[in-house]
Design a protein around this motif. Structure first.
Motif, PDB file in Angstrom:
ATOM      1  N   UNK A  13       6.021   4.992  11.153  1.00 21.86           N
ATOM      2  CA  UNK A  13       6.325   3.744  10.477  1.00 21.86           C
ATOM      3  C   UNK A  13       5.856   3.813   9.029  1.00 21.86           C
ATOM      4  N   UNK A  14       6.773   4.026   8.135  1.00 19.03           N
ATOM      5  CA  UNK A  14       6.446   4.105   6.719  1.00 19.03           C
ATOM      6  C   UNK A  14       5.981   5.464   6.245  1.00 19.03           C
ATOM      7  N   UNK A  15       5.837   6.426   7.143  1.00 17.70           N
ATOM      8  CA  UNK A  15       5.376   7.771   6.788  1.00 17.70           C
ATOM      9  C   UNK A  15       6.548   8.745   6.736  1.00 17.70           C
ATOM     10  N   UNK A  16       6.567   9.554   5.679  1.00 13.59           N
ATOM     11  CA  UNK A  16       7.609  10.573   5.521  1.00 13.59           C
ATOM     12  C   UNK A  16       6.953  11.916   5.279  1.00 13.59           C
ATOM     13  N   UNK A  17       7.624  12.966   5.743  1.00 14.89           N
ATOM     14  CA  UNK A  17       7.183  14.342   5.513  1.00 14.89           C
ATOM     15  C   UNK A  17       8.218  15.027   4.651  1.00 14.89           C
ATOM     16  N   UNK A  18       7.786  15.558   3.507  1.00 10.53           N
ATOM     17  CA  UNK A  18       8.659  16.322   2.629  1.00 10.53           C
ATOM     18  C   UNK A  18       8.316  17.795   2.786  1.00 10.53           C
ATOM     19  N   UNK A  19       9.306  18.575   3.228  1.00 13.66           N
ATOM     20  CA  UNK A  19       9.137  20.010   3.401  1.00 13.66           C
ATOM     21  C   UNK A  19      10.071  20.731   2.430  1.00 13.66           C
ATOM     22  N   UNK A  42      14.515   2.937   0.104  1.00 14.04           N
ATOM     23  CA  UNK A  42      15.454   2.431   1.111  1.00 14.04           C
ATOM     24  C   UNK A  42      14.790   2.302   2.475  1.00 14.04           C
ATOM     25  N   UNK A  43      13.887   3.210   2.788  1.00 15.38           N
ATOM     26  CA  UNK A  43      13.215   3.208   4.086  1.00 15.38           C
ATOM     27  C   UNK A  43      11.912   2.420   4.076  1.00 15.38           C
ATOM     28  N   UNK A  44      11.579   1.833   2.920  1.00 15.00           N
ATOM     29  CA  UNK A  44      10.325   1.075   2.781  1.00 15.00           C
ATOM     30  C   UNK A  44       9.111   1.929   3.172  1.00 15.00           C
ATOM     31  N   UNK A  45       9.080   3.123   2.615  1.00 14.36           N
ATOM     32  CA  UNK A  45       7.999   4.061   2.907  1.00 14.36           C
ATOM     33  C   UNK A  45       6.686   3.598   2.283  1.00 14.36           C
ATOM     34  N   UNK A  46       5.589   4.009   2.895  1.00 10.94           N
ATOM     35  CA  UNK A  46       4.268   3.726   2.334  1.00 10.94           C
ATOM     36  C   UNK A  46       3.487   5.004   2.042  1.00 10.94           C
ATOM     37  N   UNK A  47       3.822   6.126   2.734  1.00  9.76           N
ATOM     38  CA  UNK A  47       3.140   7.408   2.508  1.00  9.76           C
ATOM     39  C   UNK A  47       4.153   8.538   2.527  1.00  9.76           C
ATOM     40  N   UNK A  48       3.900   9.497   1.650  1.00 10.02           N
ATOM     41  CA  UNK A  48       4.705  10.714   1.606  1.00 10.02           C
ATOM     42  C   UNK A  48       3.760  11.896   1.758  1.00 10.02           C
ATOM     43  N   UNK A  49       3.940  12.659   2.817  1.00 12.34           N
ATOM     44  CA  UNK A  49       3.177  13.882   3.021  1.00 12.34           C
ATOM     45  C   UNK A  49       4.005  15.029   2.486  1.00 12.34           C
ATOM     46  N   UNK A  50       3.458  15.759   1.551  1.00  9.43           N
ATOM     47  CA  UNK A  50       4.158  16.895   0.938  1.00  9.43           C
ATOM     48  C   UNK A  50       3.565  18.164   1.528  1.00  9.43           C
ATOM     49  N   UNK A  75       4.338   4.664  -8.420  1.00 10.58           N
ATOM     50  CA  UNK A  75       4.963   3.521  -9.094  1.00 10.58           C
ATOM     51  C   UNK A  75       5.763   2.657  -8.131  1.00 10.58           C
ATOM     52  N   UNK A  76       6.222   3.255  -7.028  1.00 10.56           N
ATOM     53  CA  UNK A  76       6.957   2.465  -6.028  1.00 10.56           C
ATOM     54  C   UNK A  76       6.080   2.169  -4.811  1.00 10.56           C
ATOM     55  N   UNK A  77       4.768   2.295  -4.994  1.00 10.94           N
ATOM     56  CA  UNK A  77       3.781   1.949  -3.973  1.00 10.94           C
ATOM     57  C   UNK A  77       3.841   2.850  -2.740  1.00 10.94           C
ATOM     58  N   UNK A  78       4.070   4.136  -2.980  1.00 12.98           N
ATOM     59  CA  UNK A  78       4.054   5.134  -1.909  1.00 12.98           C
ATOM     60  C   UNK A  78       2.989   6.170  -2.272  1.00 12.98           C
ATOM     61  N   UNK A  79       1.994   6.348  -1.407  1.00 10.80           N
ATOM     62  CA  UNK A  79       0.928   7.325  -1.652  1.00 10.80           C
ATOM     63  C   UNK A  79       1.428   8.713  -1.283  1.00 10.80           C
ATOM     64  N   UNK A  80       1.162   9.675  -2.140  1.00  8.37           N
ATOM     65  CA  UNK A  80       1.569  11.051  -1.856  1.00  8.37           C
ATOM     66  C   UNK A  80       0.342  11.886  -1.517  1.00  8.37           C
ATOM     67  N   UNK A  81       0.399  12.544  -0.374  1.00  3.82           N
ATOM     68  CA  UNK A  81      -0.693  13.383   0.100  1.00  3.82           C
ATOM     69  C   UNK A  81      -0.138  14.784   0.338  1.00  3.82           C
ATOM     70  N   UNK A  82      -0.699  15.775  -0.354  1.00  3.27           N
ATOM     71  CA  UNK A  82      -0.289  17.159  -0.147  1.00  3.27           C
ATOM     72  C   UNK A  82      -1.103  17.739   1.012  1.00  3.27           C
ATOM     73  N   UNK A  83      -0.411  18.313   1.974  1.00  2.00           N
ATOM     74  CA  UNK A  83      -1.072  18.867   3.160  1.00  2.00           C
ATOM     75  C   UNK A  83      -0.737  20.353   3.287  1.00  2.00           C
ATOM     76  N   UNK A  84      -1.569  21.058   4.044  1.00  6.31           N
ATOM     77  CA  UNK A  84      -1.376  22.476   4.355  1.00  6.31           C
ATOM     78  C   UNK A  84      -1.420  23.371   3.123  1.00  6.31           C
ATOM     79  N   UNK A  85      -2.256  23.023   2.144  1.00  9.37           N
ATOM     80  CA  UNK A  85      -2.370  23.866   0.954  1.00  9.37           C
ATOM     81  C   UNK A  85      -3.085  25.161   1.330  1.00  9.37           C
TER      82      UNK A  85
END
Length: 117
Positions: A13-19, A42-50, A75-85
């Motif tokens: 819910x609100x979480x996206x994974x960018x691969x 469009x999806x009303x995301x709140x977090x983006x995991x990169x 700026x659109x109120x979505x926190x970006x968290x980089x994972x698996x570095x």
């Protein structure tokens, strides 16, 4: 919406994974960032995991891409968290950065969620 060079998947819910794939072309950052931001809004995301699992080295160009994307998502109120570095990427990043990145980092998605509580 398909975005060439990356997979953007809703994982909660609100979480996206960018691969990003190896074919990701960050030369046209503005168009890429606009498409990602549009999809997140469009999806009303709140977090983006990169996911950086496939990125062995982070150079200044890639770092600028990550920072630009993180500032836009912020700026659109979505926190970006980089994972698996990877350790090599973290070491390279530490060699040239002298500022706090615009993105957060965590070992993995569950590790970041534990620190939030």
């Amino acid at each position: 919406m398909s975005i060439p060079g990356l997979h953007l998947t809703q994982i909660g819910s609100g979480d996206f994974l960018l691969e990003p794939s190896r074919s990701l072309n960050i030369c046209d950052q503005d168009q890429l960032i606009e498409r990602i931001a549009t999809r997140l809004q469009q999806a009303r995301a709140s977090r983006l995991y990169y996911d950086l699992a496939e990125q062995a080295i982070i150079d200044p160009v890639y770092y600028a891409w990550l920072n630009a994307l993180a500032r836009t998502t912020g700026a659109i109120n979505v926190r970006m968290v980089c994972v698996h570095m990877q350790p090599t990427a973290a070491f390279a990043l530490a060699q040239f950065t002298h500022e706090i990145p615009a993105f957060e980092t965590a070992l993995d998605i569950s590790g970041w969620q534990r620190t939030e509580q």
